[in-house]
Enzyme design. Structure first.
Site, PDB file in Angstrom:
ATOM      1  N   GLU A 171     -14.396  82.950   0.939  1.00  0.00           N
ATOM      2  CA  GLU A 171     -14.524  81.590   1.500  1.00  0.00           C
ATOM      3  C   GLU A 171     -13.319  81.178   2.356  1.00  0.00           C
ATOM      4  OE1 GLU A 171     -16.627  79.050   2.078  1.00  0.00           O
ATOM      5  OE2 GLU A 171     -18.094  80.561   1.532  1.00  0.00           O
ATOM      6  N   GLY A 172     -12.124  81.690   2.027  1.00  0.00           N
ATOM      7  CA  GLY A 172     -10.939  81.372   2.834  1.00  0.00           C
ATOM      8  C   GLY A 172     -11.129  81.862   4.260  1.00  0.00           C
ATOM      9  N   HIS A 173     -11.526  83.141   4.395  1.00  0.00           N
ATOM     10  CA  HIS A 173     -11.783  83.699   5.729  1.00  0.00           C
ATOM     11  C   HIS A 173     -12.927  82.934   6.413  1.00  0.00           C
ATOM     12  CE1 HIS A 173     -10.425  87.528   3.544  1.00  0.00           C
ATOM     13  NE2 HIS A 173      -9.528  87.387   4.496  1.00  0.00           N
ATOM     14  N   GLN A 228       1.706  96.853   8.011  1.00  0.00           N
ATOM     15  CA  GLN A 228       2.216  95.681   7.301  1.00  0.00           C
ATOM     16  C   GLN A 228       2.291  95.883   5.792  1.00  0.00           C
ATOM     17  OE1 GLN A 228      -1.046  93.125   8.900  1.00  0.00           O
ATOM     18  NE2 GLN A 228      -1.035  92.183   6.875  1.00  0.00           N
ATOM     19  N   GLY A 267      -4.875  80.930   8.235  1.00  0.00           N
ATOM     20  CA  GLY A 267      -4.891  80.100   7.027  1.00  0.00           C
ATOM     21  C   GLY A 267      -3.486  79.729   6.578  1.00  0.00           C
ATOM     22  N   ASP A 286      -1.181  81.715   3.864  1.00  0.00           N
ATOM     23  CA  ASP A 286      -0.067  82.596   4.228  1.00  0.00           C
ATOM     24  C   ASP A 286       0.834  81.803   5.172  1.00  0.00           C
ATOM     25  OD1 ASP A 286      -1.125  85.261   3.065  1.00  0.00           O
ATOM     26  OD2 ASP A 286      -2.813  84.418   4.165  1.00  0.00           O
ATOM     27  N   GLN A 333       3.376  83.457   7.460  1.00  0.00           N
ATOM     28  CA  GLN A 333       2.687  84.188   8.530  1.00  0.00           C
ATOM     29  C   GLN A 333       2.307  83.241   9.670  1.00  0.00           C
ATOM     30  OE1 GLN A 333      -0.277  87.531   8.085  1.00  0.00           O
ATOM     31  NE2 GLN A 333      -1.709  85.827   8.263  1.00  0.00           N
ATOM     32  N   VAL A 391      -8.113  77.443   1.058  1.00  0.00           N
ATOM     33  CA  VAL A 391      -9.333  77.250   0.265  1.00  0.00           C
ATOM     34  C   VAL A 391      -9.044  77.765  -1.148  1.00  0.00           C
ATOM     35  CG1 VAL A 391     -11.785  77.808   0.058  1.00  0.00           C
ATOM     36  CG2 VAL A 391     -10.754  77.525   2.328  1.00  0.00           C
ATOM     37  N   SER A 446      -8.053  84.802  -2.654  1.00  0.00           N
ATOM     38  CA  SER A 446      -7.391  85.932  -2.000  1.00  0.00           C
ATOM     39  C   SER A 446      -8.157  87.205  -2.328  1.00  0.00           C
ATOM     40  CB  SER A 446      -5.959  86.050  -2.540  1.00  0.00           C
ATOM     41  OG  SER A 446      -5.441  87.335  -2.289  1.00  0.00           O
TER      42      SER A 446
END
Ligand code: AMP
Length: 287
Positions: A32-34, A58, A144, A147, A150, A173, A182
């Site tokens: 849901e965050g994405h 990374q 988001g 992070d 970032q 979210v 996550s």
């Protein structure tokens, strides 16, 4: 939706694409965050490109690059249903070559907080985003606040390298109990999952302390104590109150600075991060 695997095919698509382009870079295992970023991009742009690339540069040598969840078919179906125009999912050799030489770094922002524990992490982020931004050439790119460091790194990079891209921040979210969603939450056992709420609970506890103390070291001391007593299995990596622009630690709170509380901690060996903005009462509220 087109699934594009190569730089060449993406360039061809981009050459013909009309109107505004929104871009959501991800490492997949979409949640849901994405999807909140994707929906926002769809609402603001004529076309949305999502990338899925688990960027080896990374990840540190002892990190979870090989274990990181990969589920392209499920992700693809989700994005198709939302109305995304392009899913760019390149294999590693499309993005890097063994004789690559370019290395990018932000001298200060990359080295604070997560950057000081995950050496080279933000260098890898900056490099892959530079490549992706060149290929996709979006008008807007979505990130988001989960992070948060970032986001600041990306904003600074875009500003200094004159990318004609608007960076749009989206709020974190959360699960119903407050845990920031996550892809790494899937590594946790039910017991670990119950402990993981410690990060958000500690941040909320910090907010309750804000009207009581102006000195941040007092707040952080109490918050560490709280975390230690309530969630003894959670190992804090860092807990900080910072200025949300520079990410430098704040010694005391005032309404003129914009403070944010940041946390990184290990639960069952899984590294989780979270942050919240802090509301500071007016000067006269402190006694
Ligand atoms: P990742 O796949 O972890 O690289 O994340 C891709 C994008 O999704 C980044 O901009 C993240 O900040 C964002 N993101 C990840 N989790 C969340 C969340 N819980 N809420 C909002 N954005 C998120």
């Amino acid at each position: 939706m087109e699934l594009i695997r190569t730089r060449e095919a993406l360039r061809q698509w981009r050459g013909k694409a009309q109107g505004s382009i929104g871009f959501v870079p991800t490492m997949g295992a979409l949640h849901e965050g994405h999807l909140s970023l994707v929906r926002h991009s769809l609402s603001q742009n004529d076309r949305t490109v999502v990338s899925i690339f688990v960027n080896p540069r990374q990840f540190g040598a002892n990190e979870d690059y090989y274990r990181y969840p990969r589920m392209l078919d499920t992700d693809r179906r989700l994005l198709e249903n939302l109305g995304v125009s392009v899913l760019f999912a390149p294999p590693e050799e499309e993005m890097y070559s063994p004789d690559d030489e370019v290395w990018m770094s932000l001298t200060r922002l990359s080295r604070l907080w997560c950057g000081s524990y995950r050496l080279g992490h933000f260098d890898g982020v900056v490099l892959v985003l530079t490549k992706l931004f060149h290929l996709v050439a979006p008008h807007r790119a979505y990130f988001g606040e989960k992070d948060f460091q970032q986001v600041r790194v990306v904003e600074k990079m875009v500003e200094e390298l004159f990318f004609p891209i608007q960076i749009i921040r989206m709020p974190t979210v959360r699960e119903p109990d407050g845990l920031a969603i996550s892809s790494r939450n899937s590594y946790l056992s039910p017991r670990g999952r119950a402990q993981a709420v410690a990060l958000y609970k500690t941040l909320q506890y910090i907010q309750t302390l804000v009207p009581k103390f102006r000195l941040t070291h007092k707040i952080l001391e109490e918050a560490r104590q709280y975390l230690h007593e309530r969630f003894p299995e959670v190992k804090v990596e860092y807990l900080a109150i910072v200025d949300e622009y520079s990410l430098e630690p704040l010694e005391h709170l005032s309404q003129s600075a914009k403070p944010r509380a940041l946390i990184a901690a290990y639960v069952e060996g899984v590294r989780l991060i979270d942050n919240i903005p802090l509301e500071v009462p007016p000067e006269e509220a402190y006694t």
